[in-house]
Design a protein around this motif. Sequence first.
Motif, PDB file in Angstrom:
ATOM      1  N   ILE A  31       1.226  -0.734   0.011  1.00 55.82           N
ATOM      2  CA  ILE A  31       0.120  -0.163   0.366  1.00 55.82           C
ATOM      3  C   ILE A  31       0.642   1.386   0.333  1.00 55.82           C
ATOM      4  O   ILE A  31       0.393   1.989  -0.930  1.00 55.82           O
ATOM      5  N   SER A  35      -0.385   3.849  -2.902  1.00 54.24           N
ATOM      6  CA  SER A  35      -1.267   4.479  -2.460  1.00 54.24           C
ATOM      7  C   SER A  35      -1.160   6.028  -2.984  1.00 54.24           C
ATOM      8  O   SER A  35      -0.564   6.467  -1.444  1.00 54.24           O
ATOM      9  N   ILE A 129      -4.953   7.054  -8.148  1.00 57.89           N
ATOM     10  CA  ILE A 129      -4.358   6.643  -7.330  1.00 57.89           C
ATOM     11  C   ILE A 129      -5.178   5.321  -7.734  1.00 57.89           C
ATOM     12  O   ILE A 129      -4.294   4.380  -7.399  1.00 57.89           O
TER      13      ILE A 129
END
Length: 142
Positions: A31, A35, A129
């Motif tokens: 992540i 992200s 994203i």
Amino acid sequence: MTTETRTITIQTSIKAAIEKVWQLWSNPADITKWSTPAPDWHTTKAENDLRSGGKFLSRMEAKDGSFGFDFSGVYDQVKTHKQMDYTLDDGRKVQITFAVQGSETTITQTFEPENENPIEMQREGWQAILNNFKQYAEAQKG
């Protein structure tokens, strides 16, 4: 005046198996690598307790240190390799579905917008994203 809840839906398809997509989407170490909505931002920390009632948090910051915020909430429902529903700390609902289509995995996100920024800006930010995730996932080997 209406009290109807508006939603925004975004989508992408990734050339990768659902198992890989699910793992990269939910693993905190991954992540922090994907992200972000723009190159001048990064996610400095991620926590993810992927289960109904579990909490998640991603700390997003401008690389120049001028601004940052926590993106966090609680999972309402998790169906492995299929769906994640969660409520953000500000009460907005998000649903993410994962669907296998041949050798690709399609991710569809539907979210309730906040009231501070224009709808199109929010759509573009969330899509950016998602596009970063696609690029990251397709670059991973194995």
